[in-house]
Design a protein around this motif. Sequence first.
Motif, PDB file in Angstrom:
ATOM      1  N   ASN A 172     -39.135  22.850  33.598  1.00 51.54           N
ATOM      2  CA  ASN A 172     -37.794  22.943  33.258  1.00 51.54           C
ATOM      3  C   ASN A 172     -37.652  21.189  33.618  1.00 51.54           C
ATOM      4  OD1 ASN A 172     -35.159  23.720  33.321  1.00 51.54           O
ATOM      5  ND2 ASN A 172     -35.759  25.732  33.866  1.00 51.54           N
ATOM      6  N   SER A 173     -36.352  21.091  33.482  1.00 53.70           N
ATOM      7  CA  SER A 173     -35.616  19.736  33.548  1.00 53.70           C
ATOM      8  C   SER A 173     -34.400  19.787  34.521  1.00 53.70           C
ATOM      9  CB  SER A 173     -35.428  19.178  32.314  1.00 53.70           C
ATOM     10  OG  SER A 173     -35.032  17.711  32.447  1.00 53.70           O
ATOM     11  N   PHE A 175     -31.184  18.242  36.230  1.00 55.04           N
ATOM     12  CA  PHE A 175     -29.991  17.343  35.676  1.00 55.04           C
ATOM     13  C   PHE A 175     -28.816  17.565  36.247  1.00 55.04           C
ATOM     14  CE2 PHE A 175     -27.986  15.871  31.235  1.00 55.04           C
ATOM     15  CZ  PHE A 175     -27.872  14.418  31.700  1.00 55.04           C
ATOM     16  N   PRO A 177     -25.423  15.623  35.049  1.00 55.80           N
ATOM     17  CA  PRO A 177     -25.187  14.667  34.096  1.00 55.80           C
ATOM     18  C   PRO A 177     -24.224  13.454  34.712  1.00 55.80           C
ATOM     19  CG  PRO A 177     -24.887  16.751  33.133  1.00 55.80           C
ATOM     20  CD  PRO A 177     -25.455  17.006  34.623  1.00 55.80           C
ATOM     21  N   GLN A 182     -32.315  12.593  34.537  1.00 59.92           N
ATOM     22  CA  GLN A 182     -32.786  14.021  34.260  1.00 59.92           C
ATOM     23  C   GLN A 182     -34.440  13.720  34.338  1.00 59.92           C
ATOM     24  OE1 GLN A 182     -35.258  15.737  31.865  1.00 59.92           O
ATOM     25  NE2 GLN A 182     -34.691  14.082  30.652  1.00 59.92           N
ATOM     26  N   THR A 206     -27.639  21.352  35.900  1.00 57.06           N
ATOM     27  CA  THR A 206     -27.983  22.341  34.768  1.00 57.06           C
ATOM     28  C   THR A 206     -29.692  22.330  34.581  1.00 57.06           C
ATOM     29  OG1 THR A 206     -27.711  23.218  32.663  1.00 57.06           O
ATOM     30  CG2 THR A 206     -27.775  20.668  32.931  1.00 57.06           C
ATOM     31  N   ALA A 208     -32.283  21.372  32.033  1.00 56.36           N
ATOM     32  CA  ALA A 208     -32.077  20.931  30.582  1.00 56.36           C
ATOM     33  C   ALA A 208     -33.317  20.973  29.710  1.00 56.36           C
ATOM     34  CB  ALA A 208     -31.927  19.306  30.475  1.00 56.36           C
ATOM     35  N   ASN A 209     -34.037  21.994  30.078  1.00 57.92           N
ATOM     36  CA  ASN A 209     -35.239  22.475  29.211  1.00 57.92           C
ATOM     37  C   ASN A 209     -35.311  23.831  28.973  1.00 57.92           C
ATOM     38  OD1 ASN A 209     -37.719  20.973  28.131  1.00 57.92           O
ATOM     39  ND2 ASN A 209     -38.624  22.708  29.169  1.00 57.92           N
ATOM     40  N   LYS A 219     -27.615  27.350  36.053  1.00 57.78           N
ATOM     41  CA  LYS A 219     -26.738  26.278  36.459  1.00 57.78           C
ATOM     42  C   LYS A 219     -26.379  26.108  38.040  1.00 57.78           C
ATOM     43  CE  LYS A 219     -24.174  26.622  32.046  1.00 57.78           C
ATOM     44  NZ  LYS A 219     -24.964  27.401  31.424  1.00 57.78           N
TER      45      LYS A 219
END
Length: 299
Positions: A172-173, A175, A177, A182, A206, A208-209, A219
Amino acid sequence: MKGKTLRGSISFLSAGLVLLLSGCSNLDILNPKGSVGLAERELIATSTWAMLIVVVPVIALTLLFAWRYRASNKSADYRPGWVHSTGIEIAIWTIPTLIILFLAVLTWKTTHELDPYKPLESNVKPINVEVVALDWKWLFIYPDLGIASVNQLAFPVGTPVNFVITSDTVMNSFFIPQLGGQIYAMAGMQTRLHLIADEAGDYAGTAANFSGKGFSDMKFRALATTPEGFNAWVAKVRASSDNLSMDRYHTVSAPTEKEPVRYFSTVDPKLFHNIIARYNNGNVLDNMKDANCAPKGKG
């Protein structure tokens, strides 16, 4: 008449560009609240303007040439034997070359300045947070405080946050923003990210992947508060009757969707270590020292 038509075309393109960019104000990444996010926004803006030096003239000249050399324009020079222009050759090679050189230097400089593994310089003692990506939620462990939370992260304004990140499921990623950065979370590995919030706020975090059917609801909220507000948050977490032992963790880590915020007043001090070690025959890859062991995201 020709001038009016050309001006009309340029005005139409300008209006279209403004319309396309009008929605960008809603992008969190363009409204940073931390020094890392601000540096990343400046990098995006600088790179965009540099590339527009080529894009805008090319668009304008394309329209100009199309109008100037249209079939109905009998006054335009007709030179079928024309094959070379030294001035044009110099322009089309020199300008892009200079821009590429500028972007190369900019990329080299900012890649090192915004290295996600590079600690932020500050006179304030940082907060350490261990992050675990699960299906489909985020687990935050505060090893120095002995507490943990699901889908909610808190830290004081102006305090560096040192994240150590892994996954107990697919890649996963991680992040946030508005704070910048990230970076990937991978099972059996640990990556690092350093962020700071310059303003108090409730920031969106969130995944990001893409990671499966519950991805869209994976989230969390990042709460940047005053020191007093952070202490109150810690007290609220410690008041929870729930704990996060290894046995309890197996239940918490089971796949769920739209997971609500949860608090754990105590945490097994070896939990993060054990999560990583289960993928490496009981060992933990020390990719804090060997950065090649873990993929980095944008810092």
